[in-house]
Enzyme design. Sequence first.
Site, short mmCIF file in Angstrom:
data_model
loop_
_atom_site.label_atom_id
_atom_site.label_comp_id
_atom_site.label_asym_id
_atom_site.label_seq_id
_atom_site.Cartn_x
_atom_site.Cartn_y
_atom_site.Cartn_z
N ASP A 109 -23.27 66.33 -5.91
CA ASP A 109 -23.65 65.44 -7.00
C ASP A 109 -24.66 66.19 -7.88
O ASP A 109 -25.81 66.39 -7.47
CB ASP A 109 -24.26 64.15 -6.45
N LYS A 164 -23.31 72.73 -24.01
CA LYS A 164 -22.48 73.93 -23.85
C LYS A 164 -23.13 75.14 -24.52
O LYS A 164 -23.01 76.26 -24.03
CB LYS A 164 -21.08 73.67 -24.43
N LYS A 177 -12.21 60.75 -3.41
CA LYS A 177 -11.36 61.31 -4.47
C LYS A 177 -11.03 62.77 -4.19
O LYS A 177 -9.93 63.25 -4.51
CB LYS A 177 -12.04 61.17 -5.83
N TYR A 212 -23.04 66.86 -25.93
CA TYR A 212 -22.15 67.71 -25.13
C TYR A 212 -22.07 69.10 -25.75
O TYR A 212 -22.16 70.11 -25.04
CB TYR A 212 -20.76 67.08 -25.04
N ASN A 236 -17.32 74.09 -12.77
CA ASN A 236 -16.53 73.35 -13.75
C ASN A 236 -17.08 71.94 -14.00
O ASN A 236 -16.85 71.38 -15.06
CB ASN A 236 -15.08 73.27 -13.25
#
Length: 331
Positions: free
Chosen positions: A93, A209, A69, A205, A119
């Site tokens: 990974d 953060k 990818k 999530y 990111n």
Amino acid sequence: MSLLDIFTGFMPHFLYSQFFVTPQYPTTDCTGKTIIVTGANVGLGKEAATHYARLNAEKLIIACRSTEKGEAAKRDIEASTKRSGAIEVWPLDLQDYDSVKAFAKRAEGLKRLDVVIENAGIATNTFQTVAGNESTVTTNVVSTFLLALLMLPKLRETGRNFNITPTLTIVASDVHCVTAFPERKASSIFGTLNNPKEARMGDRYNASKLLEVLTCREIAREHPVGQTKVTMNFVDPGWCHSQLMRELDFAPMRLIQRIFCRTTEIGSRTLVHAGLAGPETHGKYLSNCKIRRCAPLVEGKEGLGLQKRVWQELSEKLNAIEPGVTKVLDV
């Protein structure tokens, strides 16, 4: 964060940003720079990488789990920017600590390293233990900061050799403002996060953060840029169209995203800005290409103690994975 904080603080800023603010199109020349963007085969990472290629980065490293990818992304970026020979695809990974270590070891051979944009991340509602932690914690927090610390020596070396201050950027999110983070009341924050019986995966999530924000702030508080010789900042790209929310791919959510989300390219501009920002952003939260205050939980009376606790617990994990890794901060 209380409901009052959400409706008086977070929501007005969120709505104003999404509908009335467009981050500036990047124009800073990157000639001679070597830049790494993780998670750069899709979404924000790919768009940020495209900007850096367009801005003449000498070497641009796309870091992602799938090299296949990554190579496809490389071809797309080369075609859109009409540049070839500058982009490399390296496997990374974040659910495999050996992969993180191997990536950092490979980076030691670079001539220079000016910018690292961390990111890559995941968002999932499914509890799964990976590398000793719940998978979101492993990916978004433990491996993210393991990589950050392992990259510091090369960034610092570049700074000395080229008389610059390199930058390491963590891609955070404004959703750190919406978690009440009750795990902070437990004797072990990470122990609670990793307990399947106590896991609140719908908020995971957001919590990850928040952990990124707390960790960045504590590292920067303990180690100012004059000591690290590297700027570490963290950035909110806004809510953007991306594959991060693929588990929420159903009609009502697609409609909401169509109304509220920024394009991926517009969101990526904030990543590019953060990666090229100066030492004045060390330990700072960037939103819409400006320094912004963090959540009340972070900035309030609990914040300092909480970020100390998070960093202490995380440091223990990192040193267990790579003994002595946090000592790089004391150089």
